[in-house]
Write an enzyme that holds these catalytic residues in place. Structure first.
Site, mmCIF file in Angstrom:
data_model
loop_
_atom_site.group_PDB
_atom_site.id
_atom_site.type_symbol
_atom_site.label_atom_id
_atom_site.label_comp_id
_atom_site.label_asym_id
_atom_site.label_seq_id
_atom_site.Cartn_x
_atom_site.Cartn_y
_atom_site.Cartn_z
ATOM 1 C CG ASP A 1 30.571 86.350 -6.012
ATOM 2 O OD1 ASP A 1 31.634 86.993 -5.945
ATOM 3 O OD2 ASP A 1 29.527 86.799 -6.521
ATOM 4 C CE1 TYR B 1 29.479 82.849 -9.505
ATOM 5 C CE2 TYR B 1 31.118 83.968 -10.841
ATOM 6 C CZ TYR B 1 30.283 83.942 -9.745
ATOM 7 O OH TYR B 1 30.254 85.016 -8.902
ATOM 8 C CG ASP C 1 31.980 90.961 -2.239
ATOM 9 O OD1 ASP C 1 33.039 90.373 -2.558
ATOM 10 O OD2 ASP C 1 31.490 91.883 -2.912
ATOM 11 C CE LYS D 1 17.911 77.653 1.438
ATOM 12 N NZ LYS D 1 17.552 78.310 2.717
ATOM 13 C CG ASP E 1 19.240 80.440 5.276
ATOM 14 O OD1 ASP E 1 20.041 79.530 5.585
ATOM 15 O OD2 ASP E 1 18.001 80.294 5.323
HETATM 16 C C1 IPM Z 1 34.965 87.937 -7.578
HETATM 17 C C2 IPM Z 1 34.231 88.795 -8.546
HETATM 18 C C3 IPM Z 1 33.985 87.982 -9.820
HETATM 19 C C4 IPM Z 1 33.145 86.784 -9.440
HETATM 20 C C5 IPM Z 1 33.345 88.769 -10.952
HETATM 21 C C6 IPM Z 1 34.146 90.016 -11.280
HETATM 22 C C7 IPM Z 1 33.144 87.918 -12.164
HETATM 23 O O1 IPM Z 1 33.054 89.271 -8.009
HETATM 24 O O2 IPM Z 1 36.097 87.502 -7.886
HETATM 25 O O3 IPM Z 1 34.442 87.673 -6.499
HETATM 26 O O4 IPM Z 1 31.908 86.886 -9.378
HETATM 27 O O5 IPM Z 1 33.713 85.725 -9.215
HETATM 28 MN MN MN Z 2 32.738 88.679 -5.939
#
Ligand code: IPM
Ligand code: MN
Length: 377
Positions: free
Chosen positions: A261, A147, A265, A205, A237
């Site tokens: 990240d 990032y 999710d 990884k 993975d």
């Molecule tokens: C998160 C989001 C952010 C990230 C985006 C909105 C920049 O997806 O907080 O997970 O990638 O960190």
């Molecule tokens: Mn995210």
């Protein structure tokens, strides 16, 4: 009553941000009625709300407010329809959220993923794979890695081609400090859940990336200081697959920024909805407290914004995490957590977690969901 006052910067942002923030603030007011604490909550624009109010996704006044506050309660930013109308570096995600993370050195992102038993139907896994329940803490490094590494660019080459570069960099100290957070969190979780054996699964990884090799080496070293916490290393993975096959094997998942990240999710889907997952982004400890930014794991959901349809629980749980980590109000945190449990047990469901086949459940809007939680505090 002798009460302590904490100053909170409330940055609701865009999309569903304002309506879920409103419910979280209502909950904080209910906490004031029950506990000897006062919140000086000051709202300020961020994201598109910041661009519209002051020409900037993170207006100077908003940043100044954050600096004077004890914690930041954040909603969500970014609107896919409007984002392309400004240059990439001025868009809300980069100009507001990433900037705040960097500015306050919020290197530790904690995302608790819990599947409440009443919401088992909303989990995409069949019952047998849910095991004894899903309760995972994703600990994501938040201020380094791909990032923020430089160089970061898109160059135009002479042959009509372009070339994009992002840089993955981690230093020993950056890995050490996030690893410490993960091991300490595993110890804390074991204290509050009788019978839980603390375990950290460190994700990398290492079979391909030099970063993975260093990550594994440093995490192993740090792990020696926590002999009571089991440590295992897992390739990213395989982790993505194991989360789907047997999520109950995980306790704390320790991840670098990008892997965290993605996997957070994926893990959040197991909780039934992104609308159930809060997060805490913490900097270095100040005594026994942390400065932090607290936000739902989900986004602005423009499709349901302003319709009283959003699930406010992730925002309310984020406020609860703020009480726990920044204000050391463990009891108030627990009171909110229990109140959410009661509201769910009573059958209140926002659309994202509603099951029409469940006759004991009723579909409620954002406000009513918030009200049912407040009633239980
Ligand atoms: C998160 C989001 C952010 C990230 C985006 C909105 C920049 O997806 O907080 O997970 O990638 O960190
Ligand atoms: Mn995210």
């Amino acid at each position: 009553m002798n009460s302590k006052t904490f100053k909170v910067a409330a940055l609701a942002g865009d999309g569903i941000g304002p309506e879920v923030m409103r419910e979280a603030i209502k909950v904080l007011r209910a906490v004031e009625d029950k506990f000897p604490v006062r919140f000086n909550i000051i709202e300020a624009p961020v994201g598109w709300a910041g661009i519209d109010a002051a020409g900037n996704a993170l207006p100077d006044a908003t940043l100044a407010l954050c600096k004077q506050s004890d914690a930041i309660l954040f909603g969500s930013v970014g609107l896919p329809e409007r984002d392309p109308t400004v240059p990439r570096d001025q868009r809300p995600e980069r100009a507001a959220l990433l900037r705040l993370r960097r500015e306050f050195q919020l290197f530790a992102n904690l995302r608790p993923v819990v599947l409440w038993k009443e919401l088992a139907h909303a989990c995409p896994l069949v019952k047998e794979r849910q095991g004894a329940g899903i309760d995972i803490l994703v600990v994501r490094e938040l201020t380094a890695g791909l990032y923020f590494g430089t160089p970061k660019s898109i160059e135009t080459l002479g042959n009509g081609q372009k070339r994009a570069t992002d840089t993955l960099i981690y230093s020993t100290s950056e890995i050490e400090r996030i690893a410490n957070v993960a091991f300490l969190a595993a110890q804390e979780r074991a204290k509050s859940a009788a019978g839980r054996k603390p375990k950290v699964t460190s994700i990398d990884k290492a079979n391909v990336l030099e970063n993975g090799v260093l990550w594994r080496e440093v995490v192993s070293d740090v792990g020696k200081r926590y002999p009571d916490v089991a440590l295992e290393h897992m390739l990213v993975d395989n982790t993505a697959m194991q989360l789907m096959l047997k999520p109950s094997q995980f306790d704390v998942l320790l991840c670098e920024n990008m892997f965290g990240d993605i996997l957070s999710d994926e893990a959040a889907a197991l909780a039934g909805s992104l609308g159930m997952v809060p997060s805490a982004s913490l900097g270095a400890a100040r005594g026994d407290r942390f400065f932090g930014l607290y936000e739902p794991a989900g986004g602005t959901a423009p499709d349901i914004a302003g319709k009283d349809r959003a699930n406010p629980i992730a925002q309310i749980l984020s406020a609860a995490l703020m009480l726990q980590y920044s204000f050391k109000l463990g009891e108030a945190h627990d009171a909110i957590f229990k109140a959410i449990g009661k509201a769910i047990a009573d059958g209140n469901r926002s659309g994202d977690i509603f099951n029409p086949a469940d006759s004991s459940a009723k579909k409620v809007g954002t406000r009513a969901m918030g009200d049912s939680i407040i009633a239980a505090i």
